[in-house]
Design an enzyme around this catalytic site. Sequence first.
Site, mmCIF file in Angstrom:
data_model
loop_
_atom_site.group_PDB
_atom_site.id
_atom_site.type_symbol
_atom_site.label_atom_id
_atom_site.label_comp_id
_atom_site.label_asym_id
_atom_site.label_seq_id
_atom_site.Cartn_x
_atom_site.Cartn_y
_atom_site.Cartn_z
ATOM 1 C CE LYS A 126 -19.461 24.936 -11.930
ATOM 2 N NZ LYS A 126 -19.971 23.627 -11.091
ATOM 3 C CG ASP A 166 -17.441 23.690 -8.841
ATOM 4 O OD1 ASP A 166 -17.920 22.678 -9.226
ATOM 5 O OD2 ASP A 166 -16.036 23.678 -9.274
#
Length: 450
Positions: A126, A166
């Site tokens: 991430k 995201d």
Amino acid sequence: MDPRIQPIFDEVLRRNAGEVEFHQAVLEVFESLGRVIAKHPQYAEVSILERICEPERQIIFRVPWVDDAGRVQINRGFRVEFNSALGPYKGGLRFHPSVYLGTIKFLGFEQLFKNALTGMPIGGGKGGSDFDPKGKSTGEVMRFCQSFMTELYRHIGEYTDVPAGDIGVGGREIGYLFGQYKRITNRYESAVLTGKGVGWGGSLVRTEATGYGTAFFADEMLKTRSESFEGKRVLVSGSGNVAIYAIEKVHQLGGVVVACSDSSGVVYDDSGVDLELLRQIKEVERGRLADYAERRGSSSDYRAGGNIWSISAATRIDVALPCATQNELDETDARVLADNGVLAVAEGANMPSTPEAVRVFSEASVLFGPGKAVNAGGVATSALEMQQNASRDSWSFDNTEQRLVEIMRGIHERCATTAEEYGEPGNYVLGANIAGFTRVADAMLAFGVV
Ligand code: NDP
Ligand code: 2IT
């Protein structure tokens, strides 16, 4: 927590001081693993738990850019390459002012089990930045993305690490990031990023996938009680990418989404959210929910600073889909939902329910689907995008959506059978954590101490 796991958790707290979301994510997984360690002592013998909590690599970098007034701005960029046991690191980029290392580590940790649950060959990672896209011009967003990629490019690649979107990162940002990667490397390496535009290597259904997948998973949960979305009244928090396509699919499945939200307020629309208007305002105009309420007129009710979950105290709500951000649904919210008869809660966002809220749902026998299972349709469709890029092919919408349906059914099945195998039928949290963990742990076992 299992007494063999407690000291490992204490060490995680000590080594990662102040990263409260990361602690929360690790605790939730560790609480599920006592019986796994008892059944498979080989995991403990080679310290799989200790290793799985330590990212393989953490990259933090300066992102300088010039704003429209000619001033130099500085943000912090992150990429946490958590675990590559199952494939290249895979996971999104979040641009939001609240982002710090603890945010990215919690998301990376969740991602690694989520990706394992899909059954696809993707590891966990991430990234993101504390850059705030709100109020920035398109030029500023482009210059920021270019500067971000000017550092990130050396760490990523089709076989290394494949970022996507995201919060705050959608098709526009992926375009700027891909353009800069291509320019720096002089390679048209399509599978280095996912969520690309369909005209230049993107996959149909990727935009819709997280929200659609959330609705498909909730539908599978409802089926276990001989229920469906038909005629159900639904709350969907957020009004971004995940929320919009969760609303669309719920409507297609016969439910009515009566409210959605953003960080400024809540809109209640008893006859059902007008999706066309919502998409026009959010996707085309990049506006706010308050604009939606104004244009929708008297049929909708906007509450600045309102709490979406409290709506269930005033009107019947059958299903809740939190699709905004972490810890947006707390114990009090969970009690209101449970006391007023909510049937199912499925997390489109990552870790939106606090641990206390999850306990309330469990005690009240509310069907509860955790984010790492429910929202896995997004990353799974990213993996389908990588497949299409690898074979220089592009699939039809219907074919890709059908693959998504099957993947979500598979994840539901994996969670349900694992929960049953470990003596807690219906406990999707336990099922998701154990099924995700064992797939990663078995690969790590095979690789030796690396
Ligand atoms: P978007 O940026 O498209 O939308 C985010 C939405 O959540 C907006 O409505 C935003 O409101 C709201 N929100 C964000 N932060 C906060 C906050 N601190 N407090 C209140 N509301 C907030 O992001 P996505 O829809 O892509 O992501 C939503 C969630 O889904 C996140 O948890 C993300 O990690 C998760 N997710 C996303 C996937 C994807 O493919 N995009 C895949 C799997 C999970 P506002 O505009 O006011 O900030
Ligand atoms: O949380 C997530 O799963 C995402 N933001 C999507 C990640 C991806 O690589 O598609």
